[in-house]
Design an enzyme around this catalytic site. Structure first.
Site, PDB file in Angstrom:
ATOM      1  N   GLY A  36       0.852  -1.188   0.000  1.00 26.07           N
ATOM      2  CA  GLY A  36       0.000   0.000   0.000  1.00 26.07           C
ATOM      3  C   GLY A  36       0.880   1.228   0.000  1.00 26.07           C
ATOM      4  O   GLY A  36       1.892   1.289   0.717  1.00 26.07           O
ATOM      5  N   GLY A  38       0.537   4.228   1.207  1.00 26.04           N
ATOM      6  CA  GLY A  38       0.693   4.874   2.496  1.00 26.04           C
ATOM      7  C   GLY A  38       1.587   4.092   3.436  1.00 26.04           C
ATOM      8  O   GLY A  38       2.500   4.643   4.063  1.00 26.04           O
ATOM      9  N   GLU A 135      -4.784   6.814  -2.820  1.00 26.61           N
ATOM     10  CA  GLU A 135      -5.436   5.504  -2.741  1.00 26.61           C
ATOM     11  C   GLU A 135      -6.509   5.483  -1.654  1.00 26.61           C
ATOM     12  O   GLU A 135      -7.048   4.430  -1.349  1.00 26.61           O
ATOM     13  CB  GLU A 135      -4.402   4.401  -2.474  1.00 26.61           C
ATOM     14  CG  GLU A 135      -3.568   4.064  -3.687  1.00 26.61           C
ATOM     15  CD  GLU A 135      -2.631   2.886  -3.477  1.00 26.61           C
ATOM     16  OE1 GLU A 135      -2.198   2.291  -4.476  1.00 26.61           O
ATOM     17  OE2 GLU A 135      -2.309   2.562  -2.310  1.00 26.61           O
ATOM     18  N   ASN A 179       4.983  10.883 -11.098  1.00 23.81           N
ATOM     19  CA  ASN A 179       5.833   9.975 -11.854  1.00 23.81           C
ATOM     20  C   ASN A 179       5.497  10.104 -13.327  1.00 23.81           C
ATOM     21  O   ASN A 179       4.381   9.791 -13.739  1.00 23.81           O
ATOM     22  CB  ASN A 179       5.607   8.532 -11.371  1.00 23.81           C
ATOM     23  CG  ASN A 179       6.552   7.541 -12.027  1.00 23.81           C
ATOM     24  OD1 ASN A 179       7.104   7.790 -13.094  1.00 23.81           O
ATOM     25  ND2 ASN A 179       6.737   6.404 -11.381  1.00 23.81           N
ATOM     26  N   LEU A 220      11.543   9.990 -12.731  1.00 23.84           N
ATOM     27  CA  LEU A 220      11.738   9.481 -14.096  1.00 23.84           C
ATOM     28  C   LEU A 220      12.263   8.052 -14.113  1.00 23.84           C
ATOM     29  O   LEU A 220      12.933   7.643 -15.061  1.00 23.84           O
ATOM     30  CB  LEU A 220      12.720  10.393 -14.844  1.00 23.84           C
ATOM     31  CG  LEU A 220      12.382  11.881 -14.872  1.00 23.84           C
ATOM     32  CD1 LEU A 220      13.543  12.671 -15.471  1.00 23.84           C
ATOM     33  CD2 LEU A 220      11.102  12.125 -15.651  1.00 23.84           C
ATOM     34  N   GLY A 251       8.971   4.018  -5.744  1.00 22.39           N
ATOM     35  CA  GLY A 251       8.543   5.406  -5.648  1.00 22.39           C
ATOM     36  C   GLY A 251       8.090   5.772  -4.248  1.00 22.39           C
ATOM     37  O   GLY A 251       8.322   6.893  -3.778  1.00 22.39           O
ATOM     38  N   ASP A 252       7.465   4.829  -3.566  1.00 20.39           N
ATOM     39  CA  ASP A 252       7.018   5.080  -2.194  1.00 20.39           C
ATOM     40  C   ASP A 252       8.201   5.275  -1.254  1.00 20.39           C
ATOM     41  O   ASP A 252       8.182   6.146  -0.378  1.00 20.39           O
ATOM     42  CB  ASP A 252       6.154   3.920  -1.692  1.00 20.39           C
ATOM     43  CG  ASP A 252       4.885   3.751  -2.497  1.00 20.39           C
ATOM     44  OD1 ASP A 252       4.393   4.760  -3.027  1.00 20.39           O
ATOM     45  OD2 ASP A 252       4.398   2.613  -2.602  1.00 20.39           O
TER      46      ASP A 252
END
Length: 272
Positions: A36, A38, A135, A179, A220, A251-252
């Protein structure tokens, strides 16, 4: 610092290629992991200094898996509430190059309402940054952002999954993190960017700044990121070269670490 967002049980299958419409393919054994956006960002932040998380899980095995994972990472779970719904889940297909395709079933995440967030309102009194993603219900995201603005709390907005963003929300972001490879930037630009020619990363950052955020970070993938604060030049930040195994949550991790540095008082340009 507070992370408010989703918790999902990730159902991961390795595949040779992504199936096209109507195609059935064989994959690897199913691997179940906590995830997830978060929760991933909260774990990344906790490992380098952040600690508090607000979200919802179900009273099922998935919820227990996520509680254990967050607790083991040192996340304060006071704001993690159990609701009468199945814990959110994500089906993730991973190809040999480490890239993924993801379908999310929100489950308990859809029950994260402004009223539930209000149960930990005391946290806002000493918070220095709030991290949000998309989300969870947009009404909750907007209410949390407004609370941050009222208390002069820095808002780090990860505009993912891709969706068109209300102008009010963009104007509160510092930064908005998008992104390029997941079309998040195009979605955030919405109608304002629909009739424009394809842009370079630097041009995309400038267009996003025109929509109101105080700063923008455009990631990127393997090429790194570009960023800018309103009134400053766009800066390119190369990525460190690594062998990609699975990009799920990459990315998270970036957003969680970035938010901790910004909450500590670093300028965006200095977090490079």
């Amino acid at each position: 610092m507070i992370v408010l967002g989703s918790t999902n049980v990730d159902l991961v299958v390795q595949v040779d290629h992504r199936p096209v419409g109507g195609e059935t393919i064989l994959g690897s054994d199913l691997v179940t992991t906590p995830g997830g956006k978060g929760a991933n960002q909260a774990v990344a932040a906790a490992r380098i200094g952040g600690e508090r998380f607000v979200g919802c899980v179900g009273g099922d095995t998935g919820g227990r898996l996520l509680r254990d994972s967050l607790s083991d990472a040192g996340v304060d779970l006071t704001g993690l509430q159990t609701v009468d719904a199945a814990t959110g889940s994500a089906v993730i297909l991973v190809t040999p190059d480490g890239e993924n395709s993801i379908v999310v079933s929100p489950g308990a995440n859809a029950r994260l309402s402004p009223d539930r967030v209000a149960k930990v309102s005391s946290w806002w009194d000493d918070a220095d940054a709030l991290v949000l993603q998309l989300e969870t219900p947009m009404d909750t995201v907007r209410a949390a952002a407004r609370s941050a603005r009222e208390r002069d709390i820095r808002l780090v907005l990860n505009a993912a999954p891709a969706t068109s963003l209300p102008t009010e929300l963009l104007e509160m972001a510092d930064p908005v993190v998008v992104n390029e490879t997941e079309t998040e930037a195009a979605a955030a630009l919405g109608v304002a960017g629909a009739d424009q020619e394809p842009a370079s990363p630097a041009q995309t950052v400038e267009r996003l700044l025109d929509l109101g955020p105080r700063s923008v970070v455009l990631t990127l993938g393997a090429e790194g990121a570009v960023c800018a604060t309103r009134g400053s030049a766009v800066a390119a930040v190369p990525a460190r070269e690594v062998q990609a195994v699975d990009t799920t949550g990459a990315g998270d991790g970036f957003v969680g670490a970035l938010a901790v540095r910004l909450a500590a008082g670093d300028d965006l340009e200095l977090t490079r």
